[in-house]
Design an enzyme around this catalytic site. Sequence first.
Site, PDB file in Angstrom:
ATOM      1  N   SER A 149       0.854  -1.189   0.000  1.00 21.21           N
ATOM      2  CA  SER A 149       0.000   0.000   0.000  1.00 21.21           C
ATOM      3  C   SER A 149       0.885   1.233   0.000  1.00 21.21           C
ATOM      4  O   SER A 149       1.997   1.206   0.556  1.00 21.21           O
ATOM      5  CB  SER A 149      -0.888   0.019   1.249  1.00 21.21           C
ATOM      6  OG  SER A 149      -1.546   1.269   1.366  1.00 21.21           O
ATOM      7  N   TYR A 163      -1.586  -0.696  10.267  1.00 20.04           N
ATOM      8  CA  TYR A 163      -1.773  -1.160   8.888  1.00 20.04           C
ATOM      9  C   TYR A 163      -0.590  -0.704   8.019  1.00 20.04           C
ATOM     10  O   TYR A 163      -0.014  -1.506   7.270  1.00 20.04           O
ATOM     11  CB  TYR A 163      -3.087  -0.601   8.344  1.00 20.04           C
ATOM     12  CG  TYR A 163      -3.307  -0.802   6.863  1.00 20.04           C
ATOM     13  CD1 TYR A 163      -3.788  -2.021   6.372  1.00 20.04           C
ATOM     14  CD2 TYR A 163      -3.047   0.215   5.948  1.00 20.04           C
ATOM     15  CE1 TYR A 163      -3.992  -2.208   5.007  1.00 20.04           C
ATOM     16  CE2 TYR A 163      -3.249   0.042   4.591  1.00 20.04           C
ATOM     17  CZ  TYR A 163      -3.723  -1.172   4.124  1.00 20.04           C
ATOM     18  OH  TYR A 163      -3.929  -1.352   2.781  1.00 20.04           O
TER      19      TYR A 163
HETATM   20  P1  NAP Z   1     -11.737  -5.641   0.326  1.00 21.20           P
HETATM   21  O1  NAP Z   1     -12.629  -5.108  -0.737  1.00 21.20           O
HETATM   22  O2  NAP Z   1     -12.082  -5.407   1.758  1.00 21.20           O
HETATM   23  O3  NAP Z   1     -11.556  -7.226   0.074  1.00 21.20           O
HETATM   24  C1  NAP Z   1     -10.784  -7.946   0.982  1.00 21.20           C
HETATM   25  C2  NAP Z   1     -10.695  -9.389   0.521  1.00 21.20           C
HETATM   26  O4  NAP Z   1      -9.834 -10.079   1.437  1.00 21.20           O
HETATM   27  C3  NAP Z   1     -12.029 -10.112   0.539  1.00 21.20           C
HETATM   28  O5  NAP Z   1     -12.026 -11.053  -0.505  1.00 21.20           O
HETATM   29  C4  NAP Z   1     -12.009 -10.817   1.897  1.00 21.20           C
HETATM   30  O6  NAP Z   1     -12.797 -11.997   1.914  1.00 21.20           O
HETATM   31  C5  NAP Z   1     -10.542 -11.182   1.998  1.00 21.20           C
HETATM   32  N1  NAP Z   1     -10.067 -11.387   3.355  1.00 21.20           N
HETATM   33  C6  NAP Z   1     -10.174 -10.578   4.426  1.00 21.20           C
HETATM   34  N2  NAP Z   1      -9.593 -11.138   5.499  1.00 21.20           N
HETATM   35  C7  NAP Z   1      -9.115 -12.337   5.083  1.00 21.20           C
HETATM   36  C8  NAP Z   1      -8.425 -13.396   5.716  1.00 21.20           C
HETATM   37  N3  NAP Z   1      -8.103 -13.341   7.031  1.00 21.20           N
HETATM   38  N4  NAP Z   1      -8.111 -14.502   4.986  1.00 21.20           N
HETATM   39  C9  NAP Z   1      -8.437 -14.582   3.681  1.00 21.20           C
HETATM   40  N5  NAP Z   1      -9.090 -13.615   3.024  1.00 21.20           N
HETATM   41  C10 NAP Z   1      -9.421 -12.509   3.724  1.00 21.20           C
HETATM   42  O7  NAP Z   1     -10.228  -5.107   0.150  1.00 21.20           O
HETATM   43  P2  NAP Z   1      -9.501  -4.386  -1.087  1.00 21.20           P
HETATM   44  O8  NAP Z   1      -9.710  -2.920  -0.957  1.00 21.20           O
HETATM   45  O9  NAP Z   1      -9.800  -5.064  -2.358  1.00 21.20           O
HETATM   46  O10 NAP Z   1      -7.975  -4.638  -0.662  1.00 21.20           O
HETATM   47  C11 NAP Z   1      -7.231  -5.734  -1.137  1.00 21.20           C
HETATM   48  C12 NAP Z   1      -5.779  -5.531  -0.774  1.00 21.20           C
HETATM   49  O11 NAP Z   1      -5.319  -4.282  -1.286  1.00 21.20           O
HETATM   50  C13 NAP Z   1      -5.509  -5.483   0.739  1.00 21.20           C
HETATM   51  O12 NAP Z   1      -4.278  -6.115   1.017  1.00 21.20           O
HETATM   52  C14 NAP Z   1      -5.404  -3.989   1.031  1.00 21.20           C
HETATM   53  O13 NAP Z   1      -4.614  -3.727   2.154  1.00 21.20           O
HETATM   54  C15 NAP Z   1      -4.744  -3.513  -0.254  1.00 21.20           C
HETATM   55  N6  NAP Z   1      -4.938  -2.094  -0.512  1.00 21.20           N
HETATM   56  C16 NAP Z   1      -6.192  -1.582  -0.700  1.00 21.20           C
HETATM   57  C17 NAP Z   1      -6.336  -0.220  -0.933  1.00 21.20           C
HETATM   58  C18 NAP Z   1      -7.683   0.431  -1.140  1.00 21.20           C
HETATM   59  O14 NAP Z   1      -7.769   1.677  -1.121  1.00 21.20           O
HETATM   60  N7  NAP Z   1      -8.747  -0.335  -1.362  1.00 21.20           N
HETATM   61  C19 NAP Z   1      -5.201   0.607  -0.956  1.00 21.20           C
HETATM   62  C20 NAP Z   1      -3.950   0.042  -0.745  1.00 21.20           C
HETATM   63  C21 NAP Z   1      -3.823  -1.308  -0.537  1.00 21.20           C
HETATM   64  P3  NAP Z   1     -14.162 -12.090   2.786  1.00 21.20           P
HETATM   65  O15 NAP Z   1     -15.075 -11.029   2.247  1.00 21.20           O
HETATM   66  O16 NAP Z   1     -14.653 -13.469   2.574  1.00 21.20           O
HETATM   67  O17 NAP Z   1     -13.729 -11.806   4.209  1.00 21.20           O
END
Ligand code: NAP
Length: 254
Positions: A149, A163
């Site tokens: 991130s 985080y």
């Molecule tokens: P999201 O929409 O909240 O989706 C999270 C995903 O991770 C879901 O499929 C969830 O499955 C799964 N998950 C959560 N806890 C888990 C666990 N303990 N074991 C296995 N799966 C798990 O998140 P996102 O925004 O797409 O983010 C994805 C990645 O990108 C993360 O690593 C986040 O830190 C990174 N990121 C995101 C952003 C942003 O602005 N969105 C920015 C920088 C980095 P369930 O629904 O079944 O729990």
Amino acid sequence: MKSDAGGPRTVLVTGGSRGIGAAVALLCAERGDAVAVNYARDEAAADAVVERIRGLGLPALAVQADVSDEAQVLAMFARIDEHLPPLRALVNNAGVVDVAARLDGMTVQRLRRIFDINVLGSFVCAREAVKRLSTRHGGAGGAIVNMSSAAARLGSPNIYIDYAASKGAIDTFTLGLARELAAEGVRVNAVRPGIIDTEIHETSGHGDRLRAQVPELPMKRAGTADEVAQAVVWLLSDAAGYTTGALLDVAGGR
Ligand code: NAP
């Protein structure tokens, strides 16, 4: 469903049921990969992604596992070995944030959850992938992309330095593992998204904060999950054959 040589190989996307992970899973399938779609709780969402991939004519499987639980990760890899073509790549995408807090308001329970899922989960999934991909273990090589991130370089004060620090650990993990595996046919890179429009912000109570920040962003908009997925898929591809240990910002200039 093991494939013959030359058929599709499998990409495991952790947290592939929604957001960035779902976009990565679908784009990998469009490029001809079989996909293992990992999720923690939402089976219906994972099944929906799997159905879309199968609709493209490619093998796909929804695999439940909390990545912070070693036994569940081992069972997930065993299912993938049994039901899908050989692994070619891992996208360590599963990650969580918690509600906004300063350090003096953070419990040890919160800190453990963040580091267990974001850091330990990525290490254990990568360990199991390395056993299958590295030429040292008889594998055919492959690629790992870790989801970091922009928070890793911004620090995220007053919101979630836990985080941000967990993503800093992911950056260092990426640099080290890339060099560890460089002569073993496995490339390891990280993508560092900025603010991306996914459910992660709402589920952690940051939705309003996100909307307030958008006018301050260099591009005056959040990124999309697909824009991050495009970078991931490039890093997984042969076109990135000499790229390893890279930390690729997909943050719209932030
Ligand atoms: P999201 O929409 O909240 O989706 C999270 C995903 O991770 C879901 O499929 C969830 O499955 C799964 N998950 C959560 N806890 C888990 C666990 N303990 N074991 C296995 N799966 C798990 O998140 P996102 O925004 O797409 O983010 C994805 C990645 O990108 C993360 O690593 C986040 O830190 C990174 N990121 C995101 C952003 C942003 O602005 N969105 C920015 C920088 C980095 P369930 O629904 O079944 O729990």
